[in-house]
Design an enzyme around this catalytic site. Structure first.
Site, PDB file in Angstrom:
ATOM      1  CG  ASP A 124      -2.182  -0.833   0.964  1.00 15.64           C
ATOM      2  OD1 ASP A 124      -2.724  -0.774  -0.155  1.00 15.64           O
ATOM      3  OD2 ASP A 124      -2.612  -1.552   1.884  1.00 15.64           O
ATOM      4  CG  ASP A 185      -8.305  -2.982  -1.717  1.00 21.69           C
ATOM      5  OD1 ASP A 185      -8.847  -3.952  -2.286  1.00 21.69           O
ATOM      6  OD2 ASP A 185      -8.636  -2.604  -0.575  1.00 21.69           O
TER       7      ASP A 185
END
Length: 406
Positions: A124, A185
């Site tokens: 991320d 994501d």
């Protein structure tokens, strides 16, 4: 990392059927009792008041505010995937107001993100570094921010497997059955790689981003253009081992925030690469979301479109904020008719989010802006709460609306 684009691009999709869904039926804007300028001004004023209070209460504590838990602001460490959103929101407040106090606060919290750029256990980094260092570099051109971003991009590509054609998402936790998990994501982390190629003139960053986007396009989406949450691959052959959900209602359901990540991710990848298949996929996902029969009238989705508890299921204001921001971006690359539909829908979402139903009253909600977000319902976590990334994309959408040409 940016919310404006100087050029507009047209595509021949005005009255097309996309994935069996007629775009022409997309909902129009809510009645304009309030001008866009007033909506934006009022919402940003509210944001400044809320974040002033929250900043005063948390700045002396190490870490980053993520949500409210048991009536208290929950502070997370730099390793948390959401850590970069709070400094990102501070940068947006500086951009919106020009007030140097927001720049000072944003610089403080961005500096706290420094360890993330070398964290090879995290996929991320695009979220974490893009929201913080990325906005900081865009607004200040501080060369140290550029260096941090490049370091983070170099770290991120260590998770790329060329046989799979993807960047691995989560680590292989104890007792996991996954071999190489990739979640939708992860599309959001590709902007960091595209930016790194522009900044360094090294093509491999963007090449990896494109390969990952192509693999996701091939394997993550169903015929109706909804997305699975997770696809697991064989790291030796690249074969798909399974498709499932973790944060959604069921493996075959449409988790609202997952659809939002896909829409935002493919819009961004088209902006960065101009590959027409990415633009088409963004249109497809937009049609799925905008025309869904279980989308509420206020256009703030339930946390999952397929929860049997609808209409009594929790909403997810974070998904609405992400979608509104993505649609305002997508409008730049669409013909006039489609662009107006996207802007009208995004404006309607923002009017809902800026209403008392979703926008917190001064001093409430722990200082966060939006109420009624849902983080991880299957785990019983962060249900009907504020979330820092809901605030971040709400602010981004407001600034995009302010910059848009209607």
């Amino acid at each position: 990392m940016r919310h404006t684009q100087p050029a507009f691009f047209a595509v021949r999709t005005a009255s097309m059927l996309v994935g069996g869904l007629l775009l022409a039926t997309a909902a129009s804007a809510a009645p304009a009792e309030e001008s866009n300028a007033r909506l934006i001004s009022r919402s940003l004023d509210s944001a400044a008041r809320q974040y002033s209070g929250m900043l005063a209460s948390v700045q002396s504590k190490p870490g980053f505010p993520r949500t409210v838990e048991n009536g208290q602001v929950k502070i997370v460490e730099v390793k948390d995937w959401t850590a970069g959103f709070f400094p990102g929101s501070l940068w947006y407040l500086f951009e919106a107001t020009g007030d140097k106090k927001w720049r000072a606060a944003a610089e403080d919290y961005t500096a706290r993100m420094a360890p993330a750029k070398f964290d090879k256990t995290h996929h991320d980094l695009g979220f974490m570094l893009g929201a913080s260092y990325g906005n900081g570099y865009r607004l200040t051109k501080n060369p140290a921010y550029r260096d941090a971003m490049l370091a983070g991009a170099t770290t991120l590509v260590t998770r790329f497997n060329p046989k799979v054609g993807s960047i691995q998402s989560w680590e292989l936790w104890k007792n996991t059955t996954w071999a190489f998990p990739v979640i939708i994501d992860n599309m959001m982390n590709l902007e960091l790689l595209s930016w790194a190629t522009q900044a360094s003139k090294e093509p491999r960053y963007r090449e990896i981003a494109v390969i990952h986007a192509d693999t996701t396009l091939k394997n993550h989406f169903r015929p109706d253009h909804s997305s699975y949450h997770l696809v697991d691959y064989d790291p030796q052959t690249g074969a798909v081992r399974g498709k499932q959900t973790v944060q959604g209602n069921a493996d075959a359901s449409s988790w609202a925030r997952g659809q939002a990540w896909g829409l935002y991710g493919y819009t961004m990848m088209y902006r960065e690469t101009k590959k027409p298949e990415y633009l088409q996929q963004a249109h497809n996902i937009a049609a799925f979301f905008m025309n869904h029969p279980r989308l509420p009238a206020d256009k703030v989705p339930y946390w999952d479109f397929d929860d049997a508890a609808i209409p009594n299921a929790p909403r997810d204001s974070s998904a609405a904020a992400i979608v509104s921001s993505a649609l305002l971006d997508l409008a730049q690359f669409s013909d006039k008719q489609l662009a107006q539909r996207y802007r009208s829908f995004a404006e309607a979402q923002l009017r809902s989010l800026a209403s008392p139903e979703y926008l917190a009253a001064p001093g409430e909600n722990g200082g966060f802006l939006l109420k009624h977000a849902t983080g991880h319902k299957p785990a019983g976590k962060e249900i009907d709460v504020p979330l820092n990334y809901a605030d971040y994309y709400f602010l981004e959408a407001l600034l995009r609306l302010k910059a848009s040409k209607n």
